[in-house]
Design a protein around this motif. Structure first.
Motif, PDB file in Angstrom:
ATOM      1  N   THR A 273       0.825  -1.205   0.000  1.00  0.00           N
ATOM      2  CA  THR A 273       0.000   0.000   0.000  1.00  0.00           C
ATOM      3  C   THR A 273       0.859   1.254   0.000  1.00  0.00           C
ATOM      4  N   PRO A 274       0.651   2.160  -0.962  1.00  0.00           N
ATOM      5  CA  PRO A 274       1.411   3.424  -0.958  1.00  0.00           C
ATOM      6  C   PRO A 274       1.081   4.258   0.273  1.00  0.00           C
ATOM      7  N   GLU A 275       2.021   5.073   0.692  1.00  0.00           N
ATOM      8  CA  GLU A 275       1.826   5.911   1.873  1.00  0.00           C
ATOM      9  C   GLU A 275       1.067   7.186   1.497  1.00  0.00           C
ATOM     10  N   TYR A 276      -0.042   7.429   2.200  1.00  0.00           N
ATOM     11  CA  TYR A 276      -0.788   8.667   2.005  1.00  0.00           C
ATOM     12  C   TYR A 276      -1.637   8.948   3.240  1.00  0.00           C
ATOM     13  N   ASP A 277      -2.004  10.223   3.400  1.00  0.00           N
ATOM     14  CA  ASP A 277      -2.853  10.652   4.503  1.00  0.00           C
ATOM     15  C   ASP A 277      -4.302  10.381   4.118  1.00  0.00           C
ATOM     16  N   GLU A 278      -4.996   9.577   4.902  1.00  0.00           N
ATOM     17  CA  GLU A 278      -6.358   9.179   4.537  1.00  0.00           C
ATOM     18  C   GLU A 278      -7.353  10.336   4.606  1.00  0.00           C
ATOM     19  N   HIS A 279      -6.962  11.446   5.209  1.00  0.00           N
ATOM     20  CA  HIS A 279      -7.854  12.605   5.291  1.00  0.00           C
ATOM     21  C   HIS A 279      -7.658  13.574   4.131  1.00  0.00           C
TER      22      HIS A 279
END
Length: 324
Positions: A273-279
């Motif tokens: 899973t790529p890293e990202y802010d879910e918001h």
């Protein structure tokens, strides 16, 4: 000379278009780039495909999607997204491949196969449909091997081997069988048809296998492909089958190489899973965002058009605080 834009969107699928609309509504300039045609993944779907979702769940940009069927077809979807791009006057650049993304102080320089762009932010909405899982066996490079399926007509009176046992494989096996293929065999690594196969289709494929209309080799795999045959390793031993076409419906994967080149961290979990802010959908690279199915990494069934349309507004709401 470089072209300037506030937001550069890589991927002209439905979610990429939704991001362009959200940027437009927020007063931000945008450019949408795709190495293929508009909604390229949908274009490459089987010609007579019907969506699982109803048309209202595929709508973007407050443009109504009117279908003549309970669930829309591929041609209806292509017509709809063309109409969206035209009516909203989206700035699309098609058949243009992104070659390089570089950070230059507060902006990004994006070089493509046709020109260069300077952007304040980048949204990656490339999906996963361009990179099929390969069999990695001798003969896979032969023209008879297909990783994409469009329609059954070319396989009339042909011996067809279908690799896989998920929805796409089952659909291909049933359709080629019913449209006159001389012989259809399924080669399946697992012990049975995938439990996630559509509930109204599963009895059909199981009945065809039980009656012998379609032959299935479970816990098996193709080991070599020749012009007129395939070698298959089965629990009972190795066999050679006459064959005209191999339809490898083995699934697809995101372009992790591109994500890494941009500097996005890829998780060590089983789905990468790529890293990202879910918001905000912002990645570990400042002002680089992810949208759509690519957010799930190898878990390609986590995000669809209907549940990832919201990514567009989430991203642009964050960008409003940064780009003025």
């Amino acid at each position: 000379m470089s072209e300037n834009t506030d937001v550069l969107i890589i991927g002209a699928g439905p979610i990429g278009l939704a991001c362009g609309i959200a940027a437009q509504d927020a007063g931000l300039s945008h450019t949408i780039i795709d190495k293929g045609c508009l909604v390229n993944s949908i274009y490459n779907y089987p010609h007579n495909m019907t969506f699982f979702s109803t048309s209202d769940r595929l709508e973007i940009g407050r443009v109504p999607f009117i279908s003549h069927n309970p669930k829309p077809t591929r041609p209806e979807a292509l017509e709809y997204y063309r109409r969206v791009a035209t009516s909203r006057q989206l700035n699309t650049r098609l058949y243009e491949n992104v070659l390089e993304v570089k950070k230059d102080h507060e902006t990004f320089v994006v070089n493509t196969s046709k020109q260069s762009y300077s952007a304040r932010a980048i949204i990656i909405a490339t999906g996963f449909y361009d990179l099929p899982y390969l069999l990695n066996i001798p003969g896979e490079e032969l023209p008879k091997v297909k990783h994409y399926y469009d329609e059954p007509h070319p396989y009339f009176d042909m011996r067809v081997a279908v690799v896989g046992a998920a929805n796409s494989s089952v659909d291909v096996a049933l359709e080629t069988f019913r449209k006159g293929a001389k012989e259809v065999v399924m080669v399946v690594r697992e012990k049975e048809i995938n439990p996630r196969v559509k509930y109204w289709v599963r009895p059909d494929i199981e009945n065809r296998i039980n009656e012998g209309s379609i032959k299935a080799y479970f816990e098996s795999q193709i080991t070599r492909i020749e012009e007129k045959s395939i070698d298959v390793r089965t629990p009972e031993g190795d066999i050679t089958l006459p064959n005209d076409f191999v339809l490898a419906m083995t699934g697809y994967q995101p372009d992790f190489t591109f994500l890494k080149k941009v500097g996005i961290n890829i998780g060590s979990d089983e789905y990468m899973t790529p890293e990202y802010d879910e918001h905000t959908m912002e990645t570990n690279v400042e002002n680089v965002y992810l949208a759509g199915v690519i957010c799930g990494g190898l878990k390609t069934n986590a995000w669809f058009i209907e549940n990832s349309r919201v990514h567009a507004d989430m991203i642009v709401n964050d960008l409003r605080t940064k780009i003025r």
